[in-house]
Design an enzyme around this catalytic site. Structure first.
Site, PDB file in Angstrom:
ATOM      1  N   PRO A   1      33.235  43.081  65.830  1.00  0.00           N
ATOM      2  CA  PRO A   1      33.240  44.536  65.588  1.00  0.00           C
ATOM      3  C   PRO A   1      34.602  45.001  65.081  1.00  0.00           C
ATOM      4  O   PRO A   1      35.633  44.620  65.626  1.00  0.00           O
ATOM      5  CB  PRO A   1      32.961  45.127  66.978  1.00  0.00           C
ATOM      6  CG  PRO A   1      32.541  43.998  67.843  1.00  0.00           C
ATOM      7  CD  PRO A   1      33.062  42.742  67.229  1.00  0.00           C
ATOM      8  N   GLU A   2      34.570  45.775  64.032  1.00  0.00           N
ATOM      9  CA  GLU A   2      35.800  46.319  63.460  1.00  0.00           C
ATOM     10  C   GLU A   2      35.920  47.780  63.862  1.00  0.00           C
ATOM     11  O   GLU A   2      35.034  48.322  64.510  1.00  0.00           O
ATOM     12  CB  GLU A   2      35.745  46.189  61.938  1.00  0.00           C
ATOM     13  CG  GLU A   2      35.631  44.750  61.473  1.00  0.00           C
ATOM     14  CD  GLU A   2      36.918  44.281  60.804  1.00  0.00           C
ATOM     15  OE1 GLU A   2      37.938  44.979  60.921  1.00  0.00           O
ATOM     16  OE2 GLU A   2      36.888  43.224  60.183  1.00  0.00           O
TER      17      GLU A   2
ATOM     18  N   ARG B   1      59.100  46.153  53.668  1.00  0.00           N
ATOM     19  CA  ARG B   1      58.396  44.970  54.189  1.00  0.00           C
ATOM     20  C   ARG B   1      58.150  43.954  53.077  1.00  0.00           C
ATOM     21  O   ARG B   1      57.559  44.272  52.063  1.00  0.00           O
ATOM     22  CB  ARG B   1      57.060  45.371  54.802  1.00  0.00           C
ATOM     23  CG  ARG B   1      57.249  46.272  55.954  1.00  0.00           C
ATOM     24  CD  ARG B   1      56.211  46.114  57.020  1.00  0.00           C
ATOM     25  NE  ARG B   1      56.716  46.805  58.191  1.00  0.00           N
ATOM     26  CZ  ARG B   1      57.144  46.181  59.286  1.00  0.00           C
ATOM     27  NH1 ARG B   1      57.079  44.874  59.380  1.00  0.00           N
ATOM     28  NH2 ARG B   1      57.619  46.873  60.296  1.00  0.00           N
TER      29      ARG B   1
ATOM     30  N   HIS C   1      24.871  35.841  80.252  1.00  0.00           N
ATOM     31  CA  HIS C   1      26.218  36.165  79.782  1.00  0.00           C
ATOM     32  C   HIS C   1      26.639  37.594  80.114  1.00  0.00           C
ATOM     33  O   HIS C   1      27.458  38.181  79.425  1.00  0.00           O
ATOM     34  CB  HIS C   1      26.367  35.939  78.272  1.00  0.00           C
ATOM     35  CG  HIS C   1      25.914  34.591  77.815  1.00  0.00           C
ATOM     36  ND1 HIS C   1      26.526  33.432  78.241  1.00  0.00           N
ATOM     37  CD2 HIS C   1      24.897  34.214  77.009  1.00  0.00           C
ATOM     38  CE1 HIS C   1      25.899  32.396  77.694  1.00  0.00           C
ATOM     39  NE2 HIS C   1      24.910  32.836  76.951  1.00  0.00           N
TER      40      HIS C   1
ATOM     41  N   ARG D   1      30.171  34.673  73.906  1.00  0.00           N
ATOM     42  CA  ARG D   1      31.279  33.786  73.517  1.00  0.00           C
ATOM     43  C   ARG D   1      32.554  34.022  74.315  1.00  0.00           C
ATOM     44  O   ARG D   1      33.512  33.266  74.189  1.00  0.00           O
ATOM     45  CB  ARG D   1      31.527  33.904  72.012  1.00  0.00           C
ATOM     46  CG  ARG D   1      30.326  33.366  71.219  1.00  0.00           C
ATOM     47  CD  ARG D   1      30.619  33.223  69.762  1.00  0.00           C
ATOM     48  NE  ARG D   1      31.716  32.299  69.498  1.00  0.00           N
ATOM     49  CZ  ARG D   1      32.226  32.109  68.292  1.00  0.00           C
ATOM     50  NH1 ARG D   1      31.741  32.769  67.265  1.00  0.00           N
ATOM     51  NH2 ARG D   1      33.224  31.270  68.119  1.00  0.00           N
TER      52      ARG D   1
END
Ligand code: ZN
Length: 289
Positions: free
Chosen positions: A2-3, A170, A118, A137
């Protein structure tokens, strides 16, 4: 994984379902990985707390907790509430922080729904429902904190000037800088590639070489891409937080990400892929300079 847009969607979905509810008791599984704070600390912090709100910070889901959850009659509760002008700052209240990792899900369930394999945590709510954390996971993390803040700037709240300053001097590729969570919090690989494409900037360009004009462009496209994805996700909130649902399927129409060798949607040049700091980067060699 998920972002930011997915986490935003999930946090909104949870907020609409559990804000105001009270955590009565907490069960934690025996697998150690999901627990970033001590089990006893998580239980002590969560139990008998009222969920004052749920929000996204970076890619974390943050449950803001407040005292006075259990066994208080509505009248007493009201008496104890502070006037809104002196609401305790968020930084002093406790928080339950959930990071979904790769496969984590936060489900709002009825107690009669079977516990999925899980499942690593179950919080019983006063409403009779349960909040369950499921993660096959086990890259997801549960923790508790006070005054939790993300390390970097919030990409949807930062202003243009602050955004420009983040990248000044940067020498790293702009793609790496976008993924650096200490600069911007929560911009992931897909959204970085899509934002750079829309801004016409190659991912390998040194951040410091970008003109203010280019950074201004990028500022706009990062927000645009994230907001579009959030808007797409809005309709499938239930898929993420209701036990019956499958994982949500909303996805931005990718213009470059995952399209190596396919024609650019603007100029038909084949999309290129290169690896920057271990992450795949996709770009159009013609549209991006
Ligand atoms: Zn192109």
């Amino acid at each position: 994984m998920p972002e930011l847009p997915e986490v935003e969607t999930i946090a909104r979905g949870l907020a609409s379902r559990v804000t105001g509810d009270v955590i009565e008791s907490v069960w934690l599984g025996s697998k150690p990985e999901p627990l970033k704070s001590k089990a006893s600390e998580i239980v002590a912090t969560l139990e008998s707390k009222r969920i004052a709100g749920v929000r996204r910070v970076g890619k974390h889901i943050v449950f803001d907790l407040e005292n006075g959850g259990r066994a208080s009659s509505p009248v007493r509760r009201k008496a104890r509430q502070k006037p809104s002008s002196t609401v305790t700052p968020r930084s002093t209240s406790a928080q339950w922080i959930v990071h979904l990792g790769m496969t984590g899900r936060m489900l709002v369930c009825n107690p009669d729904q079977a516990i999925e394999k899980h499942t690593h945590a179950v919080a019983k709510l006063a409403s009779g429902r349960e909040l369950r954390f499921v993660d096959p996971r086990r890259f997801g993390r549960l923790s508790v904190a006070r005054g939790f803040e993300a390390a970097g700037s919030e990409p949807l709240e930062v202003d243009l000037n602050s955004f420009v300053l983040l990248f000044r001097g940067r020498k790293t590729p702009i793609k790496s800088a976008l993924l650096n969570q200490k600069l911007l919090s929560g911009v992931g690989n897909i959204y970085a590639d899509e934002s750079l494409f829309r801004a016409g900037i190659r991912p390998r360009r040194r951040a410091a070489s970008l003109t203010r004009q280019e950074l201004s462009q990028l500022f706009g496209t990062v927000q645009q891409v994230l907001k579009e994805a959030i808007a797409l996700g809005g309709s499938s909130v239930s898929d993420y937080v209701d036990a019956a649902g499958e994982e949500g399927l909303f996805q931005l129409q990718h213009r470059v990400y995952g399209r190596e060798g396919e024609p650019c949607l603007v100029c038909k040049t084949p999309i290129k892929r290169l690896v920057i700091a271990g992450r795949s980067s996709h770009y159009c060699p013609k549209c991006q300079k």
